[in-house]
Design an enzyme around this catalytic site. Structure first.
Site, PDB file in Angstrom:
ATOM      1  N   SER A  12       0.825  -1.221   0.000  1.00 50.00           N
ATOM      2  CA  SER A  12       0.000   0.000   0.000  1.00 50.00           C
ATOM      3  C   SER A  12       0.853   1.263   0.000  1.00 50.00           C
ATOM      4  O   SER A  12       0.519   2.245   0.652  1.00 50.00           O
ATOM      5  CB  SER A  12      -0.941  -0.014   1.206  1.00 50.00           C
ATOM      6  OG  SER A  12      -0.190  -0.123   2.403  1.00 50.00           O
ATOM      7  N   ALA A  15       2.971   2.887  -5.381  1.00 48.50           N
ATOM      8  CA  ALA A  15       2.766   2.033  -6.561  1.00 48.50           C
ATOM      9  C   ALA A  15       1.533   1.144  -6.392  1.00 48.50           C
ATOM     10  O   ALA A  15       0.713   1.018  -7.306  1.00 48.50           O
ATOM     11  CB  ALA A  15       4.014   1.186  -6.816  1.00 48.50           C
ATOM     12  N   GLN A  46      10.623  12.444   1.723  1.00 49.02           N
ATOM     13  CA  GLN A  46      10.702  13.830   2.201  1.00 49.02           C
ATOM     14  C   GLN A  46      10.781  14.820   1.050  1.00 49.02           C
ATOM     15  O   GLN A  46       9.898  15.644   0.842  1.00 49.02           O
ATOM     16  CB  GLN A  46      11.968  13.999   3.065  1.00 49.02           C
ATOM     17  CG  GLN A  46      11.951  13.225   4.346  1.00 49.02           C
ATOM     18  CD  GLN A  46      13.257  13.436   5.131  1.00 49.02           C
ATOM     19  OE1 GLN A  46      14.170  14.106   4.685  1.00 49.02           O
ATOM     20  NE2 GLN A  46      13.311  12.854   6.312  1.00 49.02           N
ATOM     21  N   GLY A  48      10.566  15.121  -2.269  1.00 55.45           N
ATOM     22  CA  GLY A  48       9.460  15.409  -3.145  1.00 55.45           C
ATOM     23  C   GLY A  48       9.361  14.522  -4.354  1.00 55.45           C
ATOM     24  O   GLY A  48       9.946  13.445  -4.395  1.00 55.45           O
ATOM     25  N   GLU A 112      17.048  19.599  -6.384  1.00 54.13           N
ATOM     26  CA  GLU A 112      17.803  18.491  -5.798  1.00 54.13           C
ATOM     27  C   GLU A 112      18.972  18.167  -6.714  1.00 54.13           C
ATOM     28  O   GLU A 112      19.023  18.630  -7.863  1.00 54.13           O
ATOM     29  CB  GLU A 112      16.904  17.266  -5.564  1.00 54.13           C
ATOM     30  CG  GLU A 112      16.039  17.423  -4.323  1.00 54.13           C
ATOM     31  CD  GLU A 112      15.227  16.186  -3.980  1.00 54.13           C
ATOM     32  OE1 GLU A 112      15.275  15.201  -4.729  1.00 54.13           O
ATOM     33  OE2 GLU A 112      14.530  16.234  -2.960  1.00 54.13           O
ATOM     34  N   HIS A 229      22.296   6.930   0.286  1.00 47.21           N
ATOM     35  CA  HIS A 229      22.023   8.364   0.434  1.00 47.21           C
ATOM     36  C   HIS A 229      23.158   8.982   1.235  1.00 47.21           C
ATOM     37  O   HIS A 229      23.564   8.434   2.251  1.00 47.21           O
ATOM     38  CB  HIS A 229      20.680   8.565   1.149  1.00 47.21           C
ATOM     39  CG  HIS A 229      20.111   9.942   0.960  1.00 47.21           C
ATOM     40  ND1 HIS A 229      20.691  11.062   1.512  1.00 47.21           N
ATOM     41  CD2 HIS A 229      19.037  10.383   0.263  1.00 47.21           C
ATOM     42  CE1 HIS A 229      19.981  12.131   1.157  1.00 47.21           C
ATOM     43  NE2 HIS A 229      18.970  11.741   0.398  1.00 47.21           N
ATOM     44  N   ARG A 275      24.144  11.588  -6.215  1.00 45.17           N
ATOM     45  CA  ARG A 275      24.197  11.008  -4.879  1.00 45.17           C
ATOM     46  C   ARG A 275      25.378  10.082  -4.613  1.00 45.17           C
ATOM     47  O   ARG A 275      25.989  10.120  -3.550  1.00 45.17           O
ATOM     48  CB  ARG A 275      22.940  10.155  -4.723  1.00 45.17           C
ATOM     49  CG  ARG A 275      22.080  10.630  -3.639  1.00 45.17           C
ATOM     50  CD  ARG A 275      20.792   9.933  -3.682  1.00 45.17           C
ATOM     51  NE  ARG A 275      19.806  10.988  -3.548  1.00 45.17           N
ATOM     52  CZ  ARG A 275      18.535  10.772  -3.408  1.00 45.17           C
ATOM     53  NH1 ARG A 275      18.073   9.547  -3.407  1.00 45.17           N
ATOM     54  NH2 ARG A 275      17.717  11.778  -3.262  1.00 45.17           N
ATOM     55  N   HIS A 336      19.670   3.345   0.763  1.00 44.14           N
ATOM     56  CA  HIS A 336      18.446   4.134   0.623  1.00 44.14           C
ATOM     57  C   HIS A 336      17.473   3.545  -0.379  1.00 44.14           C
ATOM     58  O   HIS A 336      16.256   3.582  -0.168  1.00 44.14           O
ATOM     59  CB  HIS A 336      18.864   5.544   0.190  1.00 44.14           C
ATOM     60  CG  HIS A 336      17.742   6.527   0.097  1.00 44.14           C
ATOM     61  ND1 HIS A 336      16.952   6.853   1.177  1.00 44.14           N
ATOM     62  CD2 HIS A 336      17.285   7.277  -0.949  1.00 44.14           C
ATOM     63  CE1 HIS A 336      16.053   7.755   0.802  1.00 44.14           C
ATOM     64  NE2 HIS A 336      16.225   8.013  -0.484  1.00 44.14           N
ATOM     65  N   ARG A 371      19.539   6.114  -9.440  1.00 45.20           N
ATOM     66  CA  ARG A 371      18.271   6.833  -9.573  1.00 45.20           C
ATOM     67  C   ARG A 371      18.469   8.337  -9.370  1.00 45.20           C
ATOM     68  O   ARG A 371      19.101   8.766  -8.407  1.00 45.20           O
ATOM     69  CB  ARG A 371      17.287   6.303  -8.530  1.00 45.20           C
ATOM     70  CG  ARG A 371      15.959   7.014  -8.521  1.00 45.20           C
ATOM     71  CD  ARG A 371      15.053   6.379  -7.480  1.00 45.20           C
ATOM     72  NE  ARG A 371      15.588   6.532  -6.156  1.00 45.20           N
ATOM     73  CZ  ARG A 371      15.206   7.460  -5.281  1.00 45.20           C
ATOM     74  NH1 ARG A 371      14.262   8.325  -5.601  1.00 45.20           N
ATOM     75  NH2 ARG A 371      15.748   7.533  -4.090  1.00 45.20           N
TER      76      ARG A 371
END
Ligand code: FAD
Ligand code: SIN
Length: 518
Positions: A12, A15, A46, A48, A112, A229, A275, A336, A371
Site C-alpha cells: 500500500s 505504486a 521527504q 518530493g 535536488e 544516500h 548522490r 536508501h 536513480r
C-alpha cells in the site's frame, strides 16, 4: 468461503495504491499489506516528486537528467514513459486531493542534486510521501471496488502451469494462513534497504516481494545497483533518519570536523553532484580525517525559512537535541534505494505470466545504475497505473473456484530470525556496501550461501537469498558505474559492461542487453 477478487495488489505504498485505482476501473481489487496501510517507504519520502511542470522546465531536460544519473544503463523507453506521462499523473493526483506546496497560488518547485531545473514538488515542506499516501488512501476508500486489508503479510505466490494465480498470506491477528486467487497479481511490495545495517528505510523494507518473485521463477535484474544516500543522521542509538537532499538543494553545506567545506574538492558540482559521488566524497573525507561522520551545515540559512520549509526534519532533529538553525548535523551515508528488482517491461509485466510489478520492487530500467533524486514517487504513480492497465488487458477470466478454508499457522514461521537478520545486515554493509572489492564480495556470497542452507524459516531464507543475489551481482560486475563502486575496478567500462545483470532461480547470473520489451 468467499468469492475471489478479480485482482490482488500486494503493498500500500504509492505504486500499490495507484495500481489499485487503475484495476478498480474494471474489477474488484483486494490490496494486501503487511503492516498499517500507511507504513511504507512512500510514507517517509521527504524531498518530493520530480516532474517537468514548471514554466522554465522541459520534458526533454528531465529525460536527459534521468539518463545522466543512470550512468549509461537506463532503458530509454522506460525513461521517456516516466517523464512524458508524469505530468498527467501528478495532475490527476492533485485532482484526487493531494496538496502540494504552493507559492502565490502556483506550484512551488525545489532543487535536488543532478537536476538541471528546480522541478521537485513537495508537500507540507518535507512530508511529501505522507501527503501522497493520505490522498491515495482517501481515494481508494471512496471506491467500492477496492478492499484495503492491513496486517496481511503475503508469504508466497501461487504458481500453476507457469502462471501466477494467487497468493498465500497470513493474518497475524488470527494466526491463520489463507490462500487467495485472482486473475492477476500486482507486486508493489517496495524495496530492500533493510538488508544493510545502515539504512534510511523503515523496517517493512525487507525485499519480500523480490524474494517471492525469484522463488516463483521470475527474472531479477540489476540487483548490484543499490543507492546510498549521502546524508542520514549519524547519532549513536538513533535510527538513520534521512536529512533530505532538498536541504542541500536549498544551500546546506557539507563540512569536515575542522569546519572546511569539502564537497567541491571531490566534484565541481559540490553538494549537488549525483548522490553516489557525494556519498563517496563523504566516506573519503571520513577516511582522510579518521572521523566517523561529517557535518551538514544549515546555520547560514534563515531560521524562519528552515522551520517553515523543513518542519518534519526540524522537529525530528530537535528531539535528538539538535537545532538545525544553530547546530551542525552529524551525517554519514546509508542504504536508501535498490535500483534493481523484478524485471518488467514498461507495462509492469514480469517474466512470470499473471504477475505484474511496479515501484521499488520492480526493475523497469528507468533508473539504470543510479536513480535521479525524487524520480521514484513519480515512478510509482506512472508504472503503478501502467501495471494495472496491463493486468486488465492481459488477464484471463477468473477460473471458477472459491477461496479455500484458512489453515492454522505457526507465527514463528513468519518472523524474520533476528540473529540471521543482524548477520545479513552486517555482512552486506561491510562487504557489499558503498565501496566494494572482489575479496569481500566473495566472502559475502560464501557466508550468505551457507546461511541460506541453515535450518531457518521460509521468510528468513528469502531474506538471506535476496542479499546473496545482490552480493553475487556485485561480484559479477567488474567495473564501477552509478551506485555500484568497485575499488578493484574503479573505471566505468562501457565496452564490456553496458549490460544488465539477470538472475533466475537455478541458473547462473547472466548478462542481458535490454530490459523492457513490449
Ligand atoms: P513502498 O512505499 O515501500 O510500499 C511497499 C508496501 O508493500 C508497503 O505497504 C509494505 O508494507 C508492503 N509490503 C512489503 N512486504 C509485504 C508483504 N510480504 N506482504 C504484503 N505487503 C508487503 N523517493 C522520491 O521520489 N522522493 C523522495 O523524496 C523520497 N524520499 C525518501 C525518503 C526516505 C526516508 C525513503 C526511505 C525513501 C525515499 N524515497 C523518495 C524513495 C521512495 O519513497 C520509494 O522508492 C517509493 O516510495 C517506493 O514506493 P513503493 O510503492 O514501490 O513501495
Ligand atoms: C531526499 O529527500 O533526499 C530523498 C529523495 C529521494 O530519495 O528521491
Amino acid at each position: 468461503m468467499q468469492t475471489p477478487p478479480d485482482y490482488i495488489v500486494l503493498g500500500s505504498g504509492v505504486a500499490g495504491l495507484r495500481a489499485a485505482a487503475e484495476l478498480a476501473r474494471e474489477g474488484r481489487v483486494v490490496v494486501l499489506t503487511k503492516d498499517r496501510l500507511d507504513e511504507s517507504n512512500t510514507e517517509y519520502a521527504q524531498g518530493g516528486v520530480a516532474v517537468a511542470m514548471s514554466d522554465d522546465d522541459e520534458i526533454s531536460l528531465h529525460f536527459e537528467d534521468t539518463l545522466n544519473a543512470g550512468a549509461g544503463l537506463c532503458d530509454e523507453k522506460a525513461v521517456r514513459t516516466l517523464v512524458e506521462e508524469g505530468p498527467r499523473y501528478i495532475t490527476e493526483l492533485i485532482e484526487w486531493g493531494a496538496q502540494f506546496d504552493r507559492q502565490e497560488g502556483a506550484l512551488a518547485f525545489t532543487q535536488e542534486a543532478a537536476h538541471s531545473r528546480r522541478r521537485i514538488l513537495h508537500a507540507h515542506g518535507d512530508s511529501t510521501g505522507r501527503e501522497i499516501v493520505r490522498s491515495l488512501i482517501a481515494h481508494a476508500k471512496k471506491n467500492p471496488n477496492i478492499q484495503l486489508t492491513a496486517h496481511a503479510a503475503t508469504v508466497g505466490l501461487i504458481v500453476e502451469n507457469e502462471r501466477c494465480v494467487g497468493v498465500r498470506f497470513i493474518d497475524p491477528n488470527e494466526s491463520l494462513r489463507r490462500e487467495m486467487y485472482a486473475r492477476a497479481v500486482v507486486l508493489a511490495t517496495g524495496g530492500a534497504g533493510q538488508v544493510f545495517a545502515q539504512t534510511t528505510n523503515p523496517s517493512i523494507a525487507t525485499g519480500d516481494g523480490m524474494a517471492m518473485a525469484y522463488a516463483a521463477g521470475a527474472t531479477m535484474c540489476d540487483l548490484e545497483f543499490a543507492q546510498f544516500h549521502p546524508t542520514a543522521l549519524a547519532l549513536a542509538d538513533a535510527p538513520r533518519f534521512l536529512l533530505s537532499e532538498a536541504l542541500r538543494g536549498e544551500g546546506a553545506i557539507l563540512r569536515n570536523h575542522a569546519g572546511e567545506a569539502f564537497a567541491k574538492k571531490y566534484d565541481d558540482r559540490g553538494e549537488l553532484a549525483p548522490r553516489d559521488i557525494v556519498a563517496r566524497a563523504i566516506v573519503a573525507e571520513m577516511e582522510r580525517t579518521r572521523e566517523r561522520w561529517m557535518y551538514l551545515d544549515l546555520t547560514h540559512l534563515k531560521a524562519d525559512f528552515l522551520r517553515q520549509r523543513f518542519p518534519n526534519i526540524f522537529e525530528t532533529c530537535l528531539r535528538y537535541g539538535l537545532d538545525l538553525t544553530k547546530d551542525q548535523l552529524p551525517v554519514s551515508p546509508a542504504a536508501h534505494y535498490v535500483m534493481g528488482g523484478v524485471k518488467t517491461d514498461t507495462r509492469g509485466r514480469t517474466t512470470l505470466k499473471g504477475l505484474y510489478a511496479a515501484g521499488e520492487v520492480a526493475c523497469t530500467g528507468v533508473h539504470g545504475a543510479n536513480r535521479l533524486a525524487s524520480n521514484s514517487l513519480l515512478e510509482g504513480l506512472v508504472f503503478g497505473a501502467r501495471a494495472g492497465s496491463a493486468a486488465i488487458e492481459d488477464s484471463l477470466p477468473q477460473p471458477n473456484r472459491s477461496e479455500p478454508s484458512p489453515v492454522e499457522f505457526d507465527l514463528s514461521e513468519w518472523r524474520l530470525d533476528q540473529r540471521a537478520k543482524n548477520r545479513v545486515q552486517e555482512v552486506m554493509w561491510l562487504k557489499a556496501g558503498l565501496i566494494r572489492r572482489a575479496e569481500d564480495l566473495r566472502g559475502a556470497v560464501e557466508e550468505l550461501s551457507r546461511m541460506a542452507e541453515e535450518n531457518v524459516n521460509e521468510r528468513t531464507k528469502n531474506f538471506v537469498t535476496l542479499a546473496k543475489l545482490m552480493a553475487e551481482a556485485a561480484l559479477w560486475r567488474e567495473e564501477s558505474r552509478g551506485g555500484h563502486f568497485r575499488e578493484d575496478f574503479p573505471a566505468r567500462d562501457d565496452q564490456r559492461w553496458r549490460v544488465h545483470s539477470a538472475q533466475q532461480i537455478n541458473q547462473p547470473i547472466r548478462a542481458a542487453n535490454r530490459i523492457s520489451e513490449e
